[in-house]
Write a protein that holds these residues in place. Sequence first.
Motif, PDB file in Angstrom:
ATOM      1  N   LEU A 148       0.849  -1.186   0.000  1.00 31.03           N
ATOM      2  CA  LEU A 148       0.000   0.000   0.000  1.00 31.03           C
ATOM      3  C   LEU A 148       0.884   1.235   0.000  1.00 31.03           C
ATOM      4  CD1 LEU A 148      -2.566   1.581   0.208  1.00 31.03           C
ATOM      5  CD2 LEU A 148      -2.723   0.994   2.624  1.00 31.03           C
ATOM      6  N   ILE A 149       1.798   1.310   0.956  1.00 34.34           N
ATOM      7  CA  ILE A 149       2.801   2.378   0.951  1.00 34.34           C
ATOM      8  C   ILE A 149       4.142   1.764   1.333  1.00 34.34           C
ATOM      9  CG2 ILE A 149       1.246   4.299   1.450  1.00 34.34           C
ATOM     10  CD1 ILE A 149       2.084   4.114   4.385  1.00 34.34           C
ATOM     11  N   THR A 150       5.178   2.428   0.911  1.00 33.85           N
ATOM     12  CA  THR A 150       6.514   1.893   1.212  1.00 33.85           C
ATOM     13  C   THR A 150       7.299   2.835   2.107  1.00 33.85           C
ATOM     14  OG1 THR A 150       7.310   2.921  -0.816  1.00 33.85           O
ATOM     15  CG2 THR A 150       6.696   0.590  -0.930  1.00 33.85           C
ATOM     16  N   GLU A 151       6.783   4.043   2.292  1.00 37.81           N
ATOM     17  CA  GLU A 151       7.492   4.947   3.195  1.00 37.81           C
ATOM     18  C   GLU A 151       6.482   5.763   3.987  1.00 37.81           C
ATOM     19  OE1 GLU A 151       8.616   8.448   0.093  1.00 37.81           O
ATOM     20  OE2 GLU A 151       9.590   6.495  -0.241  1.00 37.81           O
ATOM     21  N   GLU A 152       6.989   6.378   5.046  1.00 35.00           N
ATOM     22  CA  GLU A 152       6.134   7.196   5.906  1.00 35.00           C
ATOM     23  C   GLU A 152       5.494   8.318   5.102  1.00 35.00           C
ATOM     24  OE1 GLU A 152       5.780   7.415   9.425  1.00 35.00           O
ATOM     25  OE2 GLU A 152       6.933   5.595   9.893  1.00 35.00           O
ATOM     26  N   PRO A 153       4.252   8.614   5.373  1.00 35.78           N
ATOM     27  CA  PRO A 153       3.645   9.754   4.670  1.00 35.78           C
ATOM     28  C   PRO A 153       4.258  11.065   5.149  1.00 35.78           C
ATOM     29  CG  PRO A 153       2.164   8.876   6.336  1.00 35.78           C
ATOM     30  CD  PRO A 153       3.335   7.957   6.304  1.00 35.78           C
ATOM     31  N   PRO A 154       4.185  12.119   4.342  1.00 39.02           N
ATOM     32  CA  PRO A 154       4.734  13.415   4.749  1.00 39.02           C
ATOM     33  C   PRO A 154       3.945  13.983   5.927  1.00 39.02           C
ATOM     34  CG  PRO A 154       3.434  13.653   2.752  1.00 39.02           C
ATOM     35  CD  PRO A 154       3.540  12.187   3.033  1.00 39.02           C
ATOM     36  N   ALA A 155       4.555  14.891   6.590  1.00 40.05           N
ATOM     37  CA  ALA A 155       3.896  15.508   7.764  1.00 40.05           C
ATOM     38  C   ALA A 155       2.628  16.239   7.360  1.00 40.05           C
ATOM     39  CB  ALA A 155       4.865  16.480   8.440  1.00 40.05           C
ATOM     40  N   SER A 156       2.599  16.695   6.105  1.00 38.40           N
ATOM     41  CA  SER A 156       1.432  17.443   5.646  1.00 38.40           C
ATOM     42  C   SER A 156       0.200  16.559   5.509  1.00 38.40           C
ATOM     43  CB  SER A 156       1.747  18.086   4.288  1.00 38.40           C
ATOM     44  OG  SER A 156       1.940  17.075   3.313  1.00 38.40           O
ATOM     45  N   ALA A 157       0.341  15.271   5.748  1.00 41.10           N
ATOM     46  CA  ALA A 157      -0.770  14.354   5.524  1.00 41.10           C
ATOM     47  C   ALA A 157      -1.891  14.550   6.536  1.00 41.10           C
ATOM     48  CB  ALA A 157      -0.279  12.907   5.543  1.00 41.10           C
ATOM     49  N   TRP A 158      -1.558  15.143   7.659  1.00 45.78           N
ATOM     50  CA  TRP A 158      -2.643  15.430   8.598  1.00 45.78           C
ATOM     51  C   TRP A 158      -2.345  16.666   9.419  1.00 45.78           C
ATOM     52  CZ3 TRP A 158      -2.130  15.217  14.034  1.00 45.78           C
ATOM     53  CH2 TRP A 158      -0.936  14.651  14.504  1.00 45.78           C
ATOM     54  N   THR A 159      -3.417  17.304   9.851  1.00 46.80           N
ATOM     55  CA  THR A 159      -3.261  18.440  10.750  1.00 46.80           C
ATOM     56  C   THR A 159      -4.539  18.613  11.562  1.00 46.80           C
ATOM     57  OG1 THR A 159      -3.009  20.832  10.896  1.00 46.80           O
ATOM     58  CG2 THR A 159      -4.004  19.995   8.886  1.00 46.80           C
ATOM     59  N   ASN A 160      -4.349  19.025  12.809  1.00 42.23           N
ATOM     60  CA  ASN A 160      -5.513  19.307  13.666  1.00 42.23           C
ATOM     61  C   ASN A 160      -5.832  20.792  13.700  1.00 42.23           C
ATOM     62  OD1 ASN A 160      -6.441  16.828  14.509  1.00 42.23           O
ATOM     63  ND2 ASN A 160      -4.868  16.636  16.102  1.00 42.23           N
ATOM     64  N   GLU A 161      -5.034  21.554  12.912  1.00 43.05           N
ATOM     65  CA  GLU A 161      -5.140  23.009  12.969  1.00 43.05           C
ATOM     66  C   GLU A 161      -6.562  23.499  12.700  1.00 43.05           C
ATOM     67  OE1 GLU A 161      -2.468  24.820  10.221  1.00 43.05           O
ATOM     68  OE2 GLU A 161      -3.141  26.868  10.673  1.00 43.05           O
ATOM     69  N   TRP A 162      -7.152  23.005  11.646  1.00 40.82           N
ATOM     70  CA  TRP A 162      -8.428  23.571  11.201  1.00 40.82           C
ATOM     71  C   TRP A 162      -9.593  23.045  12.016  1.00 40.82           C
ATOM     72  CZ3 TRP A 162      -6.612  27.361   8.642  1.00 40.82           C
ATOM     73  CH2 TRP A 162      -5.375  27.195   7.968  1.00 40.82           C
ATOM     74  N   ILE A 163      -9.521  21.787  12.344  1.00 42.57           N
ATOM     75  CA  ILE A 163     -10.631  21.235  13.135  1.00 42.57           C
ATOM     76  C   ILE A 163     -10.617  21.861  14.529  1.00 42.57           C
ATOM     77  CG2 ILE A 163      -9.338  19.181  13.918  1.00 42.57           C
ATOM     78  CD1 ILE A 163     -13.066  19.246  13.117  1.00 42.57           C
ATOM     79  N   GLN A 164      -9.375  22.113  15.007  1.00 43.91           N
ATOM     80  CA  GLN A 164      -9.268  22.735  16.318  1.00 43.91           C
ATOM     81  C   GLN A 164      -9.885  24.126  16.288  1.00 43.91           C
ATOM     82  OE1 GLN A 164      -7.909  20.843  19.011  1.00 43.91           O
ATOM     83  NE2 GLN A 164      -9.203  22.436  19.930  1.00 43.91           N
ATOM     84  N   LYS A 165      -9.568  24.863  15.193  1.00 46.81           N
ATOM     85  CA  LYS A 165     -10.122  26.202  15.038  1.00 46.81           C
ATOM     86  C   LYS A 165     -11.641  26.153  15.028  1.00 46.81           C
ATOM     87  CE  LYS A 165      -7.432  29.531  12.803  1.00 46.81           C
ATOM     88  NZ  LYS A 165      -6.713  29.903  11.565  1.00 46.81           N
ATOM     89  N   ALA A 166     -12.149  25.202  14.289  1.00 44.31           N
ATOM     90  CA  ALA A 166     -13.601  25.075  14.190  1.00 44.31           C
ATOM     91  C   ALA A 166     -14.209  24.753  15.549  1.00 44.31           C
ATOM     92  CB  ALA A 166     -13.948  23.993  13.178  1.00 44.31           C
ATOM     93  N   LEU A 167     -13.553  23.809  16.246  1.00 45.74           N
ATOM     94  CA  LEU A 167     -14.058  23.445  17.566  1.00 45.74           C
ATOM     95  C   LEU A 167     -14.025  24.650  18.496  1.00 45.74           C
ATOM     96  CD1 LEU A 167     -12.354  19.944  18.025  1.00 45.74           C
ATOM     97  CD2 LEU A 167     -14.829  20.390  17.909  1.00 45.74           C
ATOM     98  N   ASP A 168     -12.928  25.376  18.404  1.00 44.00           N
ATOM     99  CA  ASP A 168     -12.799  26.537  19.269  1.00 44.00           C
ATOM    100  C   ASP A 168     -13.901  27.541  18.988  1.00 44.00           C
ATOM    101  OD1 ASP A 168     -10.613  25.303  20.233  1.00 44.00           O
ATOM    102  OD2 ASP A 168      -9.114  26.568  19.215  1.00 44.00           O
ATOM    103  N   GLU A 169     -14.161  27.769  17.704  1.00 43.88           N
ATOM    104  CA  GLU A 169     -15.181  28.758  17.370  1.00 43.88           C
ATOM    105  C   GLU A 169     -16.562  28.312  17.814  1.00 43.88           C
ATOM    106  OE1 GLU A 169     -15.086  30.252  13.364  1.00 43.88           O
ATOM    107  OE2 GLU A 169     -12.890  30.478  13.434  1.00 43.88           O
TER     108      GLU A 169
END
Lengths: 312, 312, 324, 357, 280
Positions: free
Chosen positions: D311-332
């Motif tokens: 399926l994959i042969t190497e670690e995905p890049p860091a950009s593959a996930w972020t909590n930044e936006w969901i956190q913002k939404a939750l905060d709002e």
Amino acid sequence: MTDTGRDEPSRAERSLAERSPAERSLAEPVEAGSLRQAQGAPAVEITGVDKVFDTRSGDVQALEAIDLTIAAGEFVSLIGPSGCGKSTLMRLVADLDEPSTGTVTVFGKTAKQARLDQDYGIAFQQAGLLPWRTVADNVALPLEVHGVASATRRDRVAHLLDMVGLTEFADRYPDQLSGGMQQRVAIARALAEQPRLLLMDEPFGALDEMTREKMQADLVRIAGETGAAVVFVTHSIPEAVFLSDRVVVMSPRPGRIREIVTMELGPDASSGTRAGRTEGLREERAFFDMVTAVREALHGAPVAGARGVETR
Amino acid sequence: MTDTGRDEPSRAERSLAERSPAERSLAEPVEAGSLRQAQGAPAVEITGVDKVFDTRSGDVQALEAIDLTIAAGEFVSLIGPSGCGKSTLMRLVADLDEPSTGTVTVFGKTAKQARLDQDYGIAFQQAGLLPWRTVADNVALPLEVHGVASATRRDRVAHLLDMVGLTEFADRYPDQLSGGMQQRVAIARALAEQPRLLLMDEPFGALDEMTREKMQADLVRIAGETGAAVVFVTHSIPEAVFLSDRVVVMSPRPGRIREIVTMELGPDASSGTRAGRTEGLREERAFFDMVTAVREALHGAPVAGARGVETR
Amino acid sequence: MSGSRSLSPKLPEPVEGLPEPVEGAKAHRRGSLRRAQRASAVGWGIGGILALVALWEAYKLLAPADGVVIGGLRVLPRTTDLAMPHVWEMLGRLAEPVTRSPNALPLWLVILLAALTTLGIAAAGWLVGLVVGVGLALVMQRWRLAEWGLLPWIILSQTVPLIAFAPVVKSWGSRIEIGALEWQDWMSVALIASYLAFFPIAVGALKGLQSPDRIHTELMQTYAAGYWATLWKLRAPAAVPYLLPALRLGAANAVIGAVVAEVSTGLQGGIGRILIQFAGQASGDPAKAWGPIFGAILLGLVAAGSVALLGVLLKNYRRNEETA
Amino acid sequence: GDSGGDGGGGGDAGELTPVKLQLQWLPQGQFAGYFAAADQGYFEEEGLDVEIIPSGGDIVPQDALANGDVDYAIAWVPKVLGSIEQGANLTDIAQIFQRSGTLQVSWADSGIEEVADFEGKKIGSWGFGNEWEIFAAMAAEGLDSTTVEIITQDFNMNAFLQGDIDAAQAMTYNEYAQLLESVNPDTGEQYQPEDFNVISYEDTEGAMLQDAIWADTERLESDEEYQETTVKFLKAVIKGWVFAAENPEQASEITIAAGSGWGPSHELWMVNETNKLIWPSPDGIGIIDEAAWDKTVAGALAAVNESGAHLITEEPPASAWTNEWIQKALDELDGEGLDLTGENWSPIEVELQEGGN
Amino acid sequence: MASTASTTANTTAVIGARLGASRAARNRRETVLRILAPIVVGLVVLGIWQFLVSVVGVSDYLLPSPASIAEEFAAYWPSILQASIITGTNALLGLVVGSLLALVLAALAARWRAIDLMSAPVVASLAVIPIVALAPVLNSMFGADSQFGRQAIAALASFVPVFVNTLRGFRQTAPVHRDLMKAYAAGSGQVLRKLTLPTARPFALTGIRIASSLAVISALVAEYFGGPRGGLGGLISTSAASSAYARAWAYVVASIALGLLFYLATLALERLVQPHRAQR
Ligand SMILES: Nc1ncnc2c1ncn2[C@@H]1O[C@H](COP(=O)(O)OP(=O)(O)OP(=O)(O)O)[C@@H](O)[C@H]1O
Ligand SMILES: Nc1ncnc2c1ncn2[C@@H]1O[C@H](COP(=O)(O)OP(=O)(O)OP(=O)(O)O)[C@@H](O)[C@H]1O
Ligand SMILES: Cc1ncc(C[n+]2csc(CCO)c2C)c(N)n1
Ligand SMILES: [Mg+2]
Ligand SMILES: [Mg+2]
């Protein structure tokens, strides 16, 4: 109506009994009794035959009150306008169709029995070759169907192809032949089993005049050699005259026999041997006279004297 | 071999130079001047034409050294054994094929220009009707293609159908017609634009003898009325004789003109009017004589007294 | 013997094949005869379907539940209600509401509405296939080099599984926006349908355009008729008998293509959609899944049949087809 | 997809930002939150005009997103990891499902009670990337994919019910219910849970994160408008899921109205089971749990399918996930009185009707 | 005269030689063009495709470049071969069984009108069933754990064109040929062997040729809707689902090649069974 002898009677012998009034006027008086010949059954005997086709658009009376007897070894042509029932009549003889009334016997048996006994060979207007078989295999077809041994078959086919001048083409397929060549293959096939009766429905229709004349001469020779009776359908008056002992002239709708013209073709011909029919005949006076006689029979009345010169 | 004039000489003029011995003996002396027609270019002028087909199995020399001139209004038949190049020659005139060498002019123009100018009408051996068009629409086809106004078209078609006796069948489809009727539609179509030249390749091949004779008479009449020159291919000697001013006899492989036989058919015919060709003609002595003359030309020599089959 | 019929100076017309005048009663008899023949054909056809139904039920009754297994290979099907529901259950289910929701429509109506949607999409695909197919045929007829270059690829094109490029079509389509026309998802489906439809049409039209006999093309040549006149007066009419079966096949293909593309792209509203949806419910409601299958078959038959009707309009162009 | 109001809304459509959301299957309770958000006007409240696009068998949501056909996509994490390795540039912006809903179901008497028992058995899977959890779980047990025969399941459970498959893949919210809606020919009654052995991948090393909302990484980094839209979008989605948690019946009706062909009982079951995969969500709905993420990546790295493809042969890049936006939404959304963690949520009891209708 | 003739003959020979050469050249040119034209078209399309992807910069995400497809093809060659064998076997079995059934049923339908009329609606329906509809049903009936469903689908897909064409072929015996056999008093077995079967043969072969491509594509598409994995169809979908589009297209290329192979094989069969094809 006709009372042809059982054997090959001379034309003169048959003339009185069979001829139409128009024809009779041409004939010389002959002793009636001399016509009878006590020998085997006639090749074909048609008595009181009617044929009605029941088509989508209504009934078609194709043949009406046909009486005709063809002696063994006799050469009879059927001529008449398109649709007059020539092919139908021939198909009745071949037992490819059944008469609505009347009887057809072939060599004294029913037409069906004659077919089962393979008493006749037939050539249709279209060559009707099987496109997936070579020329040789097409000629061999009737022999194969009747279980003739393969060596015999080969010899016979070679002989037949030689006769129709197609030896070189034995391994070709029908679509590689000209129309005329295909016709010749069909004729060879019809002759394959040396039948006593040959049924030929406009077999030379697709041929050019020269090939046609050659084939006519060949047919006369072959029929003479094998002593076969021939029923020959044609549209060409000269062809009918050249080939036949008698020409049956038919009229259309309903198809009836209008006249039967017995051929009188000079001293040679009248002797009854077919050998008399050579190319020269076509330019003889008697030939033109017979052509004219058949033409008039076909047109239903003597061609009016007003036009042109009466040649009779 | 033949040395046909470059321009249309009268029959009498040409007779000595061109005719076969047989023909020559039949010809009566005619006043040369009386036949001259001071008119424009000849209908067809063929000069030194060869045609070689380049086929898979090698070259076929279909035509060799053909010289032929056909005058305006003249009726010329081409006759010869199958494969001698009759159709090829006609196709060259129609610009459906090009000569390998030599030139073909039609009314003084190139064959191509004549085709583009619609100077001829053509009828093939098969009728070649479009099955999805009614009889009337088939006749109208060339007029449609050339943008003739629909009212004019209707009148013209009505007239043509009347001429060939098929007015009642105007709305029928070709498959509802007999072969002979189809042929007549094809002829009407060929005449639709009143061409000065009619090219007909065995147009009556499919007809039975009676219909054929009727069509021949019609064709003579129509060509006479419209003053069209006709090039007529046929296998039938009587047909050629009946119809033509001159019969061009060809020999095969390579196709050459063997002889040109000028018809001499009794007092009427010799006057040069086609009206003389009536049914009676067929039974005239002169007719049979001309038939014999053409036959002999075709066979290459006077038919020998000795019997036997001509195989050529 | 002679002259029962006097020969007029005019020749007797050989008019074989012409309908000969028959008396009214006879014509009537024949008319009803043919109608009876057609009725019997329909009767036999229904008989065939009934025979299939009988076979289905008889087999279900008599054969073991697990089917007939020979040498590890199941050669005859299982007869469980999951695999082979009773015919009456399949038919009866059509009359029941599609779900227990209070405002649920009867199953047959849902199927009918979905079938109509798909029919519209398939028709659009068929039209595109018609234009493309006939266009290709015209090009290939005009230039032999084009025929040589294109025809092998046209044949090969049909061995590409169309689901392989369904996403590509949908993705590229979603970027198309020409003026007011915004690409709709159904258009992707129609386009994929046209991919199946164009093939028989291109091949049939090419054959048809090439079908005129030499005698006819040469006739046009003697009229100095140009390409367009020849096309219009000769090639197009001559192509009709070839084109009609091709169009019929094209219509059936368009329907099959539309259904598959609906499944493939997830388009809502069509029969493909309910086909997989009800297939997903087949474990609990086996009869329900058969509804859209019958619907899809009916749809294909209707599409092909409508094109066959087109053939009736053009019957004069198919005069030399056998009536068989 | 006439759900969520399409772009033709006339006057007010001009004010709303058009947004396209790609689902990963047909409309069904699995996506109830999005339909609820549309139906309840949450998207509009945020100034968005959201078009919800269902998917068919061959539309891969993350590819539609990577190609720019849509703005957001719902997809399983492992499948998207594969796409990212193939060159897609995508980011998981909200992990809606906190748990894997995949089961492997076998007959109670089959003796298949754990992944280790798969060996030599016929194992069902839908394919389309749903097989990676199986391979990952097997890899963890030291089995490779060639030790079982993988059979592609079609749209229903007939293959399992008729014994063609020893253990079938089933989602808790859908196929498992299909089994319980089917009639047991022996009893004439519906099947009962006791009739089956159920292995939940959530209990195995193969468990992988499932439904997540994905966004275009580049646009997320550079396009401010997109960033704003993303937050608004997530806010509306959260409200939608909260609505579904609190009103499962209503959410189920909304989904049916949005084009799901299921009957009310099945739809309600689906919404309820989906809720179980979302709630409780201790850090707030959509927050990506790094441990779960890492477990998914590890499983994806370990899994090899039967043609030998990884399926994959190497670690995905860091950009593959972020909590930044969901956190913002939750905060709002904080302070609007919404239960964003589901601490008060509890599942309901759903009785499945025969046939799922 | 004689000299003229020989001159003419010479000229003819010269012209003939020239034309002969030109014809041979034309023939050769035509053969070359016939082979070259499709190759050129293919290469041009591939070239444009590669150009769009690698130079113009169209995203190669969904539509990978030919080069990368070739790369994947080489890398997954063993798997491709194995998958082709699985799908090819299904297609072949389906083609053979479907064709045989169609031949037999067509013979029966040609013999008994009742069978013809009764089978008409069923065959017409078979011709319009999408595989999506059929596959789950067949999987339920015959078991999802066997290749039987795919083979059955390939068989049904093959059945329709072979049946329709063969039935037409059985009806093509010319009246003149039937008359001929009757005139020979041939038995019904002989008529069948000597006339009916040879007449129907080219039609049946045409049907089989059409069926050959259909069998492959049907067997392949059927894999999308359940059953054992490992065939080309399953691998195309699996590869595409994980966005490995180059690999998916490599399998697609294999499926095209398989279709071509089947098509050519049936062409060869036609040549073998029917060495001489009459022009019509
Ligand atoms: N099978 C048939 N069904 C219906 N009518 C037929 C059938 N066969 C022949 N006819 C009709 O019978 C009549 C005689 O036909 P037949 O073929 O015997 O004529 P023909 O003299 O051989 O004509 P041609 O010279 O054109 O061959 C025609 O009117 C024809 O239409
Ligand atoms: N297109 C062609 N290609 C090759 N050879 C041809 C072609 N057309 C005619 N021929 C050959 O040229 C010769 C003359 O043919 P043509 O058709 O002109 O003969 P014909 O006199 O009309 O014969 P028929 O009386 O049989 O119609 C024949 O040997 C024929 O095989
Ligand atoms: C063609 C196709 N068939 C079945 C499924 C199975 N399926 C239905 S819902 C679900 C969970 C993921 O949303 C899955 C895997 C599919 N995806 N694609
Ligand atoms: Mg006849
Ligand atoms: Mg000719």
